[in-house]
Design a protein around this motif. Structure first.
Motif, PDB file in Angstrom:
ATOM      1  N   ASP A 229       0.822  -1.195   0.000  1.00 21.55           N
ATOM      2  CA  ASP A 229       0.000   0.000   0.000  1.00 21.55           C
ATOM      3  C   ASP A 229       0.869   1.264   0.000  1.00 21.55           C
ATOM      4  O   ASP A 229       0.666   2.179  -0.796  1.00 21.55           O
ATOM      5  N   ALA A 230       1.870   1.274   0.872  1.00 20.77           N
ATOM      6  CA  ALA A 230       2.745   2.448   1.004  1.00 20.77           C
ATOM      7  C   ALA A 230       3.516   2.697  -0.286  1.00 20.77           C
ATOM      8  O   ALA A 230       3.748   3.845  -0.673  1.00 20.77           O
ATOM      9  N   LEU A 231       3.921   1.636  -0.946  1.00 29.17           N
ATOM     10  CA  LEU A 231       4.736   1.784  -2.157  1.00 29.17           C
ATOM     11  C   LEU A 231       3.881   1.748  -3.421  1.00 29.17           C
ATOM     12  O   LEU A 231       4.401   1.741  -4.533  1.00 29.17           O
ATOM     13  N   ASP A 232       2.568   1.697  -3.243  1.00 28.52           N
ATOM     14  CA  ASP A 232       1.637   1.676  -4.355  1.00 28.52           C
ATOM     15  C   ASP A 232       1.859   0.478  -5.284  1.00 28.52           C
ATOM     16  O   ASP A 232       1.902   0.602  -6.505  1.00 28.52           O
ATOM     17  N   LEU A 233       2.028  -0.691  -4.670  1.00 24.17           N
ATOM     18  CA  LEU A 233       2.211  -1.920  -5.432  1.00 24.17           C
ATOM     19  C   LEU A 233       0.971  -2.796  -5.272  1.00 24.17           C
ATOM     20  O   LEU A 233       0.394  -2.860  -4.179  1.00 24.17           O
ATOM     21  N   ASP A 234       0.575  -3.473  -6.348  1.00 23.32           N
ATOM     22  CA  ASP A 234      -0.471  -4.472  -6.215  1.00 23.32           C
ATOM     23  C   ASP A 234       0.130  -5.689  -5.523  1.00 23.32           C
ATOM     24  O   ASP A 234       1.285  -6.025  -5.766  1.00 23.32           O
ATOM     25  N   VAL A 235      -0.661  -6.344  -4.694  1.00 29.06           N
ATOM     26  CA  VAL A 235      -0.157  -7.512  -3.982  1.00 29.06           C
ATOM     27  C   VAL A 235      -0.927  -8.757  -4.425  1.00 29.06           C
ATOM     28  O   VAL A 235      -2.161  -8.771  -4.426  1.00 29.06           O
ATOM     29  N   ILE A 236      -0.183  -9.783  -4.827  1.00 32.03           N
ATOM     30  CA  ILE A 236      -0.767 -11.062  -5.240  1.00 32.03           C
ATOM     31  C   ILE A 236      -0.325 -12.123  -4.241  1.00 32.03           C
ATOM     32  O   ILE A 236       0.868 -12.225  -3.941  1.00 32.03           O
ATOM     33  N   GLY A 253      -7.591  -7.960   3.068  1.00 27.22           N
ATOM     34  CA  GLY A 253      -7.456  -6.849   2.132  1.00 27.22           C
ATOM     35  C   GLY A 253      -6.548  -7.146   0.954  1.00 27.22           C
ATOM     36  O   GLY A 253      -6.177  -6.237   0.202  1.00 27.22           O
ATOM     37  N   CYS A 254      -6.181  -8.415   0.789  1.00 21.82           N
ATOM     38  CA  CYS A 254      -5.364  -8.773  -0.371  1.00 21.82           C
ATOM     39  C   CYS A 254      -6.292  -8.874  -1.585  1.00 21.82           C
ATOM     40  O   CYS A 254      -7.312  -9.550  -1.538  1.00 21.82           O
ATOM     41  N   LEU A 255      -5.936  -8.192  -2.677  1.00 22.90           N
ATOM     42  CA  LEU A 255      -6.857  -8.106  -3.818  1.00 22.90           C
ATOM     43  C   LEU A 255      -6.674  -9.187  -4.875  1.00 22.90           C
ATOM     44  O   LEU A 255      -7.588  -9.467  -5.645  1.00 22.90           O
ATOM     45  N   TYR A 256      -5.462  -9.758  -4.952  1.00 24.40           N
ATOM     46  CA  TYR A 256      -5.200 -10.713  -6.027  1.00 24.40           C
ATOM     47  C   TYR A 256      -4.585 -11.994  -5.486  1.00 24.40           C
ATOM     48  O   TYR A 256      -3.897 -11.973  -4.472  1.00 24.40           O
ATOM     49  N   GLY A 257      -4.866 -13.101  -6.167  1.00 26.27           N
ATOM     50  CA  GLY A 257      -4.307 -14.372  -5.711  1.00 26.27           C
ATOM     51  C   GLY A 257      -4.262 -15.408  -6.816  1.00 26.27           C
ATOM     52  O   GLY A 257      -4.906 -15.268  -7.863  1.00 26.27           O
TER      53      GLY A 257
END
Ligand code: C2E
Ligand code: MG
Ligand code: MG
Ligand code: MG
Length: 288
Positions: A229-236, A253-257
Motif C-alpha cells: 500500500d505504502a509503495l503503491d504496489l499491487d499484492v498477489i 485486504g489482499c486483492l489478487y491471488g
C-alpha cells in the motif's frame, strides 16, 4: 508440522543441496537437447481478483517433458540452466512463447484483449546486459504490447548484484514492461531499496499462505499488504489451495491471488478453454 517443515526444506534446498553432482551433470547434459527436441512447454496459471474471482493475468511456468523420464520440476532444472548458461536460450524461448500465446489470446478470446502475461526471469538472465534488448526484440517479433508483459523477479535476485540489475530493471520499465517481485518476504530487500526500485507488483511467497491461520503469518501478511500500500504496489498471494485461505486473504485486504484452489497451471489450449468460461477483469472494470 513435520510435513510443513518437509515442504519448506524441499523448496529451499532441493535445487542446490539434495541433488547429487551426478544427476546434476546428467540434467545439464539432457537439458542441452531439451529445446532442439521440443521437450519444453509453457503452462499458464490464472491470477484472479479475489473479491470477484475474475481473471486478471496468467503466469507462465516452464515444463520439461524429459524423454521417457519422470517430469523434472523447474525448481530442479532452472538452477542447472542458470549454472550452465542454458538459461539464456531457454529463457528467451519461454518469453517468446508467452508473448506469442498472449498475443493469440488477446486476438481470439473475448474480453482478453488486455490480459497480462507474467514470465519468471532468473538472476543470470537479468544480469545479462543484452537482456533488455532481447525483451524488446521479442515484443516486436510477437507484436505483444509491452504493457501486458510482467517480468517476475524474485526478491533474492533483486538484492544480489543490485548495481548491475537496477539499471536493467529501469531499461525494461522504459520499454513499458511491468516488473513484479516474486517470493516476497523470503529475500532481504530493504524498504529503502524497494522504494527506489520501479516495480509494480509484489507476490507474497506461498509459505506465508500455506502455513496459514497462525497469528504470526497473519501479521506478516498484513505487514506485506501495508508495504504494498505504502509503495503503491499491487499484492498477489501465491499458493491459495483452499476456500478458507482465499477468504482469509480477501478479508485481510489482499486483492489478487493464485493457486490450485482457482486453477493449477494449464497447457495453452486448456488455459484458452478456461479463459472462455471465466469472467475476465478488464482494465475498465478495475485497476490491473
Ligand atoms: P514461482 O514463480 O514462485 O511459481 C509458483 C510455483 O507454485 C509454481 O511451481 C506453481 O505451479 C506452484 N503453485 C501454484 N499454485 C500452487 C498452490 O496452490 N500450491 C502449491 N503448493 N504450489 C502452487 P512450478 O511451476 O513448479 O515452478 C517453481 C518455480 O520455478 C517458480 O516459482 C519459478 O521460480 C521457477 N520457474 C518456473 N518457470 C520458470 C521459467 O520459465 N523461468 C524461470 N527463470 N524460472 C521459472
Ligand atoms: Mg513466479
Ligand atoms: Mg513465487
Ligand atoms: Mg517459488
Amino acid at each position: 508440522v513435520a510435513k510443513e517443515r518437509g515442504r519448506d526444506r524441499a523448496e529451499l534446498f532441493e535445487p542446490t543441496m539434495s541433488l547429487g553432482r551426478q544427476s546434476r551433470a546428467r540434467i545439464a547434459q539432457d537439458l542441452r537437447y531439451a529445446l532442439p527436441r521440443n521437450e519444453l512447454t509453457v503452462h499458464y496459471q490464472p491470477v484472479v481478483h479475489l473479491p470477484t474471482g475474475q481473471v486478471t493475468s496468467v503466469e507462465a511456468l516452464v515444463r520439461w517433458e524429459r524423454g521417457g523420464r519422470s517430469p523434472t520440476p523447474p525448481e530442479v532444472f532452472v538452477p542447472v540452466a542458470e549454472e550452465t548458461g542454458l538459461i539464456r536460450p531457454i529463457g528467451a524461448w519461454v518469453l517468446r512463447e508467452a508473448c506469442r500465446h498472449g498475443r493469440h489470446w488477446h486476438d481470439t478470446v473475448p474480453k482478453a484483449e488486455a490480459l497480462s502475461v507474467a514470465v519468471n526471469i532468473s538472476g543470470r538472465q537479468l544480469k545479462d546486459h543484452r537482456f533488455p534488448d532481447t525483451v524488446r526484440q521479442i515484443l516486436h517479433e510477437t507484436a505483444f504490447p509491452p504493457a501486458s508483459l510482467v517480468l517476475e523477479i524474485t526478491e533474492s535476485t533483486l538484492v544480489t548484484d543490485a548495481e548491475t540489475t537496477s539499471p536493467h530493471i529501469r531499461a525494461l520499465r522504459d520499454l513499458g514492461v511491468r516488473v513484479s517481485i516474486d517470493d516476497f518476504g523470503t529475500g532481504y530487500s530493504s524498504l529503502a531499496y524497494l522504494r527506489d526500485l520501479p516495480t509494480d507488483t509484489v507476490k507474497i511467497d506461498q509459505s506465508f499462505v500455506l502455513r496459514g491461520g497462525g497469528d504470526v503469518d497473519t501479521s506478516l501478511i498484513q505487514a506485506i499488504l501495508q508495504v504494498g500500500d505504502a509503495l503503491d504496489l499491487d499484492v498477489i498471494a501465491e499458493g491459495i489451495e483452499t476456500p478458507h485461505q482465499a477468504q482469509r486473504l480477501h478479508s485481510l485486504g489482499c486483492l489478487y491471488g493464485q493457486g490450485f484452489y482457482y486453477s493449477p497451471p494449464l497447457a495453452p489450449k486448456a488455459l484458452e478453454a478456461y479463459l472462455t468460461t471465466q469472467a475476465i477483469l478488464t482494465p475498465s472494470s478495475s485497476h490491473p
